[in-house]
Write a protein that holds these residues in place. Sequence first.
Motif, PDB file in Angstrom:
ATOM      1  N   LYS A 123       0.778  -1.210  -0.070  1.00 21.89           N
ATOM      2  CA  LYS A 123      -0.015   0.029  -0.042  1.00 21.89           C
ATOM      3  C   LYS A 123       0.848   1.237  -0.045  1.00 21.89           C
ATOM      4  O   LYS A 123       0.350   2.337  -0.650  1.00 21.89           O
ATOM      5  CB  LYS A 123      -0.915   0.009   1.167  1.00 21.89           C
ATOM      6  CG  LYS A 123      -2.192  -0.777   0.963  1.00 21.89           C
ATOM      7  CD  LYS A 123      -2.938  -1.025   2.318  1.00 21.89           C
ATOM      8  CE  LYS A 123      -4.117  -1.906   2.333  1.00 21.89           C
ATOM      9  NZ  LYS A 123      -4.775  -2.115   3.608  1.00 21.89           N
ATOM     10  N   GLU A 182      -0.544   3.460  -5.249  1.00 17.28           N
ATOM     11  CA  GLU A 182      -2.165   3.713  -5.149  1.00 17.28           C
ATOM     12  C   GLU A 182      -2.780   3.024  -6.297  1.00 17.28           C
ATOM     13  O   GLU A 182      -4.092   2.884  -6.197  1.00 17.28           O
ATOM     14  CB  GLU A 182      -2.186   5.207  -5.245  1.00 17.28           C
ATOM     15  CG  GLU A 182      -1.494   6.171  -4.084  1.00 17.28           C
ATOM     16  CD  GLU A 182      -2.211   5.941  -2.661  1.00 17.28           C
ATOM     17  OE1 GLU A 182      -3.345   5.266  -2.627  1.00 17.28           O
ATOM     18  OE2 GLU A 182      -1.596   6.028  -1.807  1.00 17.28           O
ATOM     19  N   ARG A 187      -0.877  -2.812  -7.116  1.00 15.96           N
ATOM     20  CA  ARG A 187      -1.192  -3.546  -6.106  1.00 15.96           C
ATOM     21  C   ARG A 187      -1.175  -5.008  -6.047  1.00 15.96           C
ATOM     22  O   ARG A 187      -0.990  -5.929  -5.371  1.00 15.96           O
ATOM     23  CB  ARG A 187      -2.318  -2.983  -5.096  1.00 15.96           C
ATOM     24  CG  ARG A 187      -1.638  -1.347  -4.545  1.00 15.96           C
ATOM     25  CD  ARG A 187      -2.911  -0.971  -3.620  1.00 15.96           C
ATOM     26  NE  ARG A 187      -2.279   0.320  -3.145  1.00 15.96           N
ATOM     27  CZ  ARG A 187      -2.927   0.997  -2.232  1.00 15.96           C
ATOM     28  NH1 ARG A 187      -4.171   0.580  -1.862  1.00 15.96           N
ATOM     29  NH2 ARG A 187      -2.435   2.133  -1.685  1.00 15.96           N
TER      30      ARG A 187
END
Length: 396
Positions: A353, A357, A362
Motif C-alpha cells: 500500500k 496507489e 497493487r
Amino acid sequence: MSQMLALVILVGILYIGDWVAVRTKAWVPSIFVCAVLFLFGYWTFFPKDIVAVSGVPPVVATMMMYLLITNMGTLLSTQELKRQWKTIIIALSGILGIIAILFGVGTFLFGYETIVVAIPPLVGGVVSALIMSEGAKEAGLISLSVFAIVIYVMQGFAGYPITSIMLKKEGKRLLQQYRSQQLTSASPEIAATAEATESGPTLFKNMPAKYNTDFFKFFRLALVAYLAYLVSTLLAPLVTVSPFVLCLLFGVIAKSIGFLEKQVLQRANGFGFALMALMLFIFDGLKQATPAMMLEIIYPLIGCIVLGVIGMYLFSLVAGKLLKTSKEMAFAVSLTALYGFPADYIITDEVIKSLTEDEKEREMLTSHMLPPMLVGGFITVTIVSVILAGIFVGFL
C-alpha cells in the motif's frame, strides 16, 4: 485476589497488547507490550500464581497445546506447498543458517544449553517457546526457562523493520519491471490464507450438518490429539518423540483423510479461547524473571538474535542465487521465522500500500510477494519450529 479480578486484569493486558499493535501497524508487537506489563505486575502487585488463580492452571494450558498444535496440522495442503517449492527451500535454508551460526559461533560465546534453548523459539512462535521453556524448567535451568520466553517476545523487533526494508526494495524492483512491461500481472494466489470451502469433514459428508456440532468437532480434534499422545508413549521405550510433534503430524493425516476439516478449532468456535489460555500460560513463565535475571540474559538475548539474523541472511542469499530469486525476497522469506502469521501478512500488505496507489500495480505486487511470505511463515513457525522444539528439548 479473586478469580474474576485476576481474569479481568490478565485479559485486559492481552487487549492492551493488541490495541498497541494495531495502532502501530505491528511495529510494536502485542507480545512485547504484554510481556512488559506482566513483568511490571510481577515486580509490583501481582501474586505469583495470578494465572492459575484466573482459571488457567498448567494442566489447562497443556490441554490447549494439544488442541492447538493438532489444529495447526489441518492447515497443511500439499497443493499449496507445491506451488511454492522454492519458497520452502529458502525458508528451510534460513533456519539452517540460524542453526549453523548459533552452534558454530554462539556455543563458544553463550554456552551449549543457551543455544539449544534459543534456537526453537527464534525460528518459531508461542508453541516452540513454551515447549523449550517447560523443558528448561524441568531440567532445573530456571533462567533459561525465562530466556526462551523473552527471546520469543523480542525477536520480532529485529524481524519487522528488516523485513519491511527488504520488501520495499523488492517491491520497487517489481514495479520498475512492471512499468517497463518486463513483468506481467498475475492473479493473486493467496493460498495460505484461502478459507476451506468444504462444509464439513469428507469422511462424514453424508452426515446431516446439524449433527456436526461444536462438541463433535472438539471430540474429533481431542481424539486425534490423544492418538498422537498414545503413539508417543508407545514409542518411548525405543525413541523419545515429543507428543506435540506427533500432534502436528496426526493433524495433517486427519485432514488428509477427511477426519478433520481445515481449521477445525476455529470452526468449533474455540480457537480464541485456546489461544488466550496458552498466551496467559506463556506469560506466566515471566514470574521467575527478577530484574537481576533480566540483566543476566540481555547479553545472550541480543547476541543470539543478531547471530541468527546473520545466519539467515547468508544462507538465504546462497539459496536465492541458486534458485534465481532476488536476495531481498529470499531474505524476507527467511525472516518470517521471527514472527510468522499474521505479521507476515500485515507487513507485506502495508508495504504494498505504501509503494503505489494503482490497484493493478497493487494486485501485481500482491500476487508476487504475498504468497511466498505466507508460505514461508507457515513452514518456519507452524511446522519446523515445533519439530525442532520436540527434538531440541531432548538435548537439555
